[in-house]
Design a protein around this motif. Structure first.
Motif, PDB file in Angstrom:
ATOM      1  N   GLU A 162       0.815  -1.222   0.000  1.00 31.41           N
ATOM      2  CA  GLU A 162       0.000   0.000   0.000  1.00 31.41           C
ATOM      3  C   GLU A 162       0.848   1.272   0.000  1.00 31.41           C
ATOM      4  N   SER A 163       1.951   1.277   0.735  1.00 28.92           N
ATOM      5  CA  SER A 163       2.755   2.492   0.822  1.00 28.92           C
ATOM      6  C   SER A 163       3.523   2.789  -0.471  1.00 28.92           C
ATOM      7  N   GLU A 164       3.638   1.821  -1.346  1.00 28.79           N
ATOM      8  CA  GLU A 164       4.324   2.016  -2.630  1.00 28.79           C
ATOM      9  C   GLU A 164       3.340   1.901  -3.795  1.00 28.79           C
ATOM     10  N   ALA A 165       2.042   1.966  -3.510  1.00 27.68           N
ATOM     11  CA  ALA A 165       1.027   1.865  -4.563  1.00 27.68           C
ATOM     12  C   ALA A 165       1.313   2.908  -5.636  1.00 27.68           C
ATOM     13  N   GLY A 166       1.210   2.514  -6.880  1.00 25.44           N
ATOM     14  CA  GLY A 166       1.442   3.417  -7.997  1.00 25.44           C
ATOM     15  C   GLY A 166       2.863   3.375  -8.523  1.00 25.44           C
ATOM     16  N   LEU A 167       3.807   2.830  -7.773  1.00 29.93           N
ATOM     17  CA  LEU A 167       5.200   2.814  -8.201  1.00 29.93           C
ATOM     18  C   LEU A 167       5.402   1.932  -9.433  1.00 29.93           C
ATOM     19  N   ILE A 168       4.783   0.788  -9.466  1.00 30.77           N
ATOM     20  CA  ILE A 168       4.937  -0.104 -10.615  1.00 30.77           C
ATOM     21  C   ILE A 168       4.468   0.592 -11.890  1.00 30.77           C
ATOM     22  N   GLU A 169       3.307   1.225 -11.834  1.00 27.30           N
ATOM     23  CA  GLU A 169       2.795   1.910 -13.025  1.00 27.30           C
ATOM     24  C   GLU A 169       3.633   3.138 -13.379  1.00 27.30           C
ATOM     25  N   ARG A 228       9.687  -3.991  -7.562  1.00 28.26           N
ATOM     26  CA  ARG A 228       8.644  -3.184  -8.209  1.00 28.26           C
ATOM     27  C   ARG A 228       9.142  -2.564  -9.514  1.00 28.26           C
ATOM     28  N   THR A 229      10.424  -2.160  -9.553  1.00 30.11           N
ATOM     29  CA  THR A 229      10.972  -1.597 -10.793  1.00 30.11           C
ATOM     30  C   THR A 229      10.998  -2.659 -11.881  1.00 30.11           C
ATOM     31  N   ARG A 230      11.417  -3.862 -11.537  1.00 30.42           N
ATOM     32  CA  ARG A 230      11.460  -4.949 -12.524  1.00 30.42           C
ATOM     33  C   ARG A 230      10.078  -5.240 -13.084  1.00 30.42           C
ATOM     34  N   VAL A 231       9.088  -5.314 -12.216  1.00 33.01           N
ATOM     35  CA  VAL A 231       7.721  -5.591 -12.680  1.00 33.01           C
ATOM     36  C   VAL A 231       7.197  -4.408 -13.493  1.00 33.01           C
ATOM     37  N   GLY A 232       7.537  -3.195 -13.101  1.00 35.19           N
ATOM     38  CA  GLY A 232       7.139  -2.030 -13.888  1.00 35.19           C
ATOM     39  C   GLY A 232       7.761  -2.040 -15.269  1.00 35.19           C
ATOM     40  N   VAL A 233       9.035  -2.407 -15.355  1.00 34.03           N
ATOM     41  CA  VAL A 233       9.697  -2.515 -16.657  1.00 34.03           C
ATOM     42  C   VAL A 233       8.992  -3.575 -17.496  1.00 34.03           C
ATOM     43  N   LEU A 234       8.659  -4.696 -16.897  1.00 34.49           N
ATOM     44  CA  LEU A 234       7.935  -5.760 -17.613  1.00 34.49           C
ATOM     45  C   LEU A 234       6.626  -5.220 -18.191  1.00 34.49           C
ATOM     46  N   ARG A 235       5.839  -4.556 -17.367  1.00 34.28           N
ATOM     47  CA  ARG A 235       4.559  -4.011 -17.846  1.00 34.28           C
ATOM     48  C   ARG A 235       4.762  -2.977 -18.951  1.00 34.28           C
ATOM     49  N   GLY A 236       5.750  -2.115 -18.772  1.00 34.13           N
ATOM     50  CA  GLY A 236       6.023  -1.103 -19.781  1.00 34.13           C
ATOM     51  C   GLY A 236       6.503  -1.701 -21.090  1.00 34.13           C
ATOM     52  N   ARG A 237       7.361  -2.711 -21.005  1.00 31.61           N
ATOM     53  CA  ARG A 237       7.837  -3.379 -22.223  1.00 31.61           C
ATOM     54  C   ARG A 237       6.678  -4.041 -22.947  1.00 31.61           C
ATOM     55  N   LEU A 238       5.764  -4.621 -22.217  1.00 26.97           N
ATOM     56  CA  LEU A 238       4.579  -5.207 -22.848  1.00 26.97           C
ATOM     57  C   LEU A 238       3.775  -4.130 -23.572  1.00 26.97           C
ATOM     58  N   ARG A 239       3.567  -3.028 -22.898  1.00 26.42           N
ATOM     59  CA  ARG A 239       2.794  -1.926 -23.458  1.00 26.42           C
ATOM     60  C   ARG A 239       3.451  -1.367 -24.723  1.00 26.42           C
ATOM     61  N   GLU A 240       4.783  -1.315 -24.716  1.00 25.78           N
ATOM     62  CA  GLU A 240       5.515  -0.768 -25.852  1.00 25.78           C
ATOM     63  C   GLU A 240       5.868  -1.832 -26.891  1.00 25.78           C
ATOM     64  N   GLN A 241       5.358  -3.030 -26.693  1.00 28.68           N
ATOM     65  CA  GLN A 241       5.551  -4.162 -27.604  1.00 28.68           C
ATOM     66  C   GLN A 241       7.028  -4.494 -27.812  1.00 28.68           C
ATOM     67  N   LEU A 242       7.785  -4.424 -26.723  1.00 25.55           N
ATOM     68  CA  LEU A 242       9.179  -4.847 -26.736  1.00 25.55           C
ATOM     69  C   LEU A 242       9.241  -6.316 -26.322  1.00 25.55           C
ATOM     70  N   HIS A 243      10.368  -6.950 -26.577  1.00 27.67           N
ATOM     71  CA  HIS A 243      10.525  -8.377 -26.284  1.00 27.67           C
ATOM     72  C   HIS A 243      10.298  -8.671 -24.799  1.00 27.67           C
ATOM     73  N   VAL A 244       9.336  -9.561 -24.536  1.00 23.14           N
ATOM     74  CA  VAL A 244       9.039 -10.022 -23.178  1.00 23.14           C
ATOM     75  C   VAL A 244       8.820 -11.531 -23.245  1.00 23.14           C
ATOM     76  N   ALA A 245       9.496 -12.238 -22.362  1.00 22.65           N
ATOM     77  CA  ALA A 245       9.349 -13.696 -22.293  1.00 22.65           C
ATOM     78  C   ALA A 245       7.940 -14.066 -21.820  1.00 22.65           C
ATOM     79  N   PRO A 246       7.481 -15.266 -22.141  1.00 26.77           N
ATOM     80  CA  PRO A 246       6.145 -15.683 -21.711  1.00 26.77           C
ATOM     81  C   PRO A 246       6.053 -16.026 -20.222  1.00 26.77           C
ATOM     82  N   GLN A 247       7.203 -16.221 -19.569  1.00 29.73           N
ATOM     83  CA  GLN A 247       7.224 -16.530 -18.139  1.00 29.73           C
ATOM     84  C   GLN A 247       8.525 -16.033 -17.524  1.00 29.73           C
TER      85      GLN A 247
END
Length: 169
Positions: free
Chosen positions: A83-90, A142-161
């Motif tokens: 809760e205290s870091e809510a919004g950081l991933i996005e 949280r930074t790693r998961v944010g990068v993952l979400r952003g890469r997906l959004r920008e259609q950059l290479h992301v592994a399936p797992q």
């Protein structure tokens, strides 16, 4: 044992410039049978970080069992964090290339070559939280998961797992 019970260990770590090697052998941690990656990221790096303690200070540390698991990408799409870091991933997801560029070069190469992070993040089973819930939550990484979400959004290479340390009751 919870984070507050380890406050004197955290003070010794700060005051003495204690290395991780000394930290991990401290008698206060003898009952924890956690992998070194988890000890480093959870306790050594974040064990006295205010927002982290606010979110996870109540956890009964000895009741958590950690395993390295493979998690499908889709599971990270809406996975929350404390809760205290809510919004950081996005926040990170808005500029994934920037957040990779400010890391050592091997981090960027790993994303390009493998479509995933170099080091597994820590996820916690939300049944351990107060109030308890279902699913997993990003504890550290949280930074790693944010990068993952952003890469997906920008259609950059992301592994399936992706590999992640998962703490469960």
């Amino acid at each position: 044992m919870n984070l507050n019970d380890l406050s004197s260990l955290m003070e010794r770590r700060q005051d003495g410039g204690r290395s991780f090697e000394l930290f991990r052998t401290d008698p206060a941690l003898a009952n924890l049978r956690w992998p070194d990656d988890v000890l480093r990221d959870f306790l050594f790096e974040h064990g006295d970080h205010g927002p982290f303690v606010d979110d996870y200070g109540h956890l009964e540390l000895s009741a958590i069992t950690w395993t390295l698991q493979t998690i499908p990408t889709v599971n990270f799409h809406t996975m929350p964090t404390g809760e205290s870091e809510a919004g950081l991933i996005e926040h990170v997801a808005q500029h994934p290339v920037h957040w990779v560029k400010v890391r050592p070069p091997e981090v960027g190469r790993h994303w390009e070559d493998h479509g995933t992070w170099l080091r597994p993040p820590l996820l916690i089973d939300r049944r351990l939280l107060n109030p308890a819930n279902s699913g997993l939550q990003v504890l550290e990484g949280r930074t790693r998961v944010g990068v993952l979400r952003g890469r997906l959004r920008e259609q950059l290479h992301v592994a399936p797992q992706h590999q992640a340390w998962v703490g469960r009751p």
